[in-house]
Write a protein that holds these residues in place. Structure first.
Motif, PDB file in Angstrom:
ATOM      1  N   UNK A 262      23.985  -9.203 -61.324  1.00 18.27           N
ATOM      2  CA  UNK A 262      23.161 -10.262 -60.746  1.00 18.27           C
ATOM      3  C   UNK A 262      22.920 -11.384 -61.731  1.00 18.27           C
ATOM      4  N   UNK A 263      22.682 -11.033 -62.997  1.00 18.50           N
ATOM      5  CA  UNK A 263      22.466 -12.049 -64.028  1.00 18.50           C
ATOM      6  C   UNK A 263      23.722 -12.875 -64.266  1.00 18.50           C
ATOM      7  N   UNK A 264      24.882 -12.289 -63.969  1.00 19.12           N
ATOM      8  CA  UNK A 264      26.153 -12.994 -64.115  1.00 19.12           C
ATOM      9  C   UNK A 264      26.443 -13.900 -62.916  1.00 19.12           C
ATOM     10  N   UNK A 265      25.622 -13.792 -61.882  1.00 24.51           N
ATOM     11  CA  UNK A 265      25.788 -14.660 -60.728  1.00 24.51           C
ATOM     12  C   UNK A 265      26.696 -14.118 -59.643  1.00 24.51           C
ATOM     13  N   UNK A 266      27.049 -12.836 -59.690  1.00 28.70           N
ATOM     14  CA  UNK A 266      27.898 -12.263 -58.654  1.00 28.70           C
ATOM     15  C   UNK A 266      27.126 -12.139 -57.350  1.00 28.70           C
ATOM     16  N   UNK A 267      27.810 -12.392 -56.242  1.00 24.97           N
ATOM     17  CA  UNK A 267      27.137 -12.233 -54.945  1.00 24.97           C
ATOM     18  C   UNK A 267      26.951 -10.762 -54.646  1.00 24.97           C
ATOM     19  N   UNK A 268      26.096 -10.477 -53.680  1.00 23.62           N
ATOM     20  CA  UNK A 268      25.711  -9.091 -53.391  1.00 23.62           C
ATOM     21  C   UNK A 268      26.902  -8.229 -53.008  1.00 23.62           C
ATOM     22  N   UNK A 269      27.807  -8.757 -52.194  1.00 27.18           N
ATOM     23  CA  UNK A 269      28.956  -7.968 -51.740  1.00 27.18           C
ATOM     24  C   UNK A 269      29.834  -7.550 -52.911  1.00 27.18           C
ATOM     25  N   UNK A 270      30.129  -8.502 -53.787  1.00 26.04           N
ATOM     26  CA  UNK A 270      30.971  -8.165 -54.942  1.00 26.04           C
ATOM     27  C   UNK A 270      30.245  -7.219 -55.889  1.00 26.04           C
TER      28      UNK A 270
END
Length: 277
Positions: free
Chosen positions: A233-241
């Motif tokens: 999440x801190x890396x900015x990945x979306x929830x699905x990924x």
């Protein structure tokens, strides 16, 4: 993170410096976050989920002359990459023995001479007055032997860990369209592979491949949690990924045959879940 949050709850100022999309913090951002009253900067040497290596030596250079102490958690890095406190320029460094084949429950804290430090456990004067309690001599000896063996592995030419990791990544990527690498493509641990599988959840995938693969969707200490990883999440990945992410690790004893069996099991599980094939 939790000790930092505990200090914040007691009234200490806490600044969390963000990372980029590969999980790496910039030395400049750390330096810019330092205030006149900053006492300590703490940055992990290698992330335990995606394996990204942090620019600790650059951070130390940025902090030079500021009077701010620099700590790094090297638990995930020791035994996989070369770690030298002088090259890193840190004041404090922590090690966990079970991460490089010592027994569980043993660790070490490096304290540079002259670094002010006070105990948080009180009692007898063991371990230079910092940690009371009779020393666990067999575990301490085991930590030393494990460190010697790790140094021998790291001194060998080539990188067996990196070769096995890349073999695993290559087999998965060739069979699974849309497989995504999480973490820095180059500046990361040679044994760690964090990838997101499309169209499935990481937990579901590992459950389907559990007869052949032992792995986790994130940090082992958070195994069983169904929420997306805070690191991703801190890396900015979306929830699905983030929910499709799996952390895979190899060791010095991992063989090519084991890589083949593990990748085949993961590919078969993904095909079954994603396509019904």
């Amino acid at each position: 993170m939790e000790p930092a949050r505990h200090l914040a709850a007691q009234g200490w100022g806490l600044t969390i410096v963000p990372v980029d999309g590969m999980g790496r913090v910039s030395a400049e951002a750390v330096a810019e976050a330092v205030r006149p009253d900053t006492a300590l900067v703490s940055v992990m040497l290698a992330n335990n989920e995606v394996g990204t290596l942090q620019p600790i030596a650059e951070i130390a250079t940025q902090l030079s002359g500021s009077g701010v102490l620099l700590h790094t958690d090297a638990a995930q890095a020791v035994g996989k990459v070369a770690v030298n406190v002088d090259a890193l320029g840190v004041d404090l460094l922590t090690v966990a023995g079970h991460k490089f084949q010592a027994s569980k429950g043993i660790g070490a804290l490096y304290v540079r001479q002259g670094t002010p430090i006070r105990q948080i456990l009180f009692g007898a004067g063991h371990e230079r007055g910092l940690r009371p309690g009779t020393e666990n001599v067999p575990a301490i000896i085991g930590l030393g032997v494990a460190a010697e063996l790790a140094a021998r592995h790291l001194a060998q030419p080539g990188s067996t860990l990196r070769d096995r990791r890349d073999q695993l990544h290559g087999r998965l990527g060739a069979a699974i369209p849309g497989l995504s690498l999480n973490g820095h493509p180059e500046d990361r641990l040679p044994n760690t592979l964090n990838v997101s599988f499309p169209q499935v959840s990481g937990q579901g995938l590992l459950a389907a491949a559990s007869d052949a693969v032992m792995a986790s969707v994130g940090a082992a200490c958070h195994a069983g949690e169904s929420a997306p990883s805070g690191v991703l999440g801190a890396m900015g990945l979306d929830t699905t990924r983030a929910l499709g992410a799996v952390r895979l690790s190899v060791g010095w004893q991992t063989t090519e045959d084991e890589i083949t069996r593990a990748s085949d099991a993961l590919i078969h599980a993904w095909q079954h879940l994603a396509t019904g094939g």
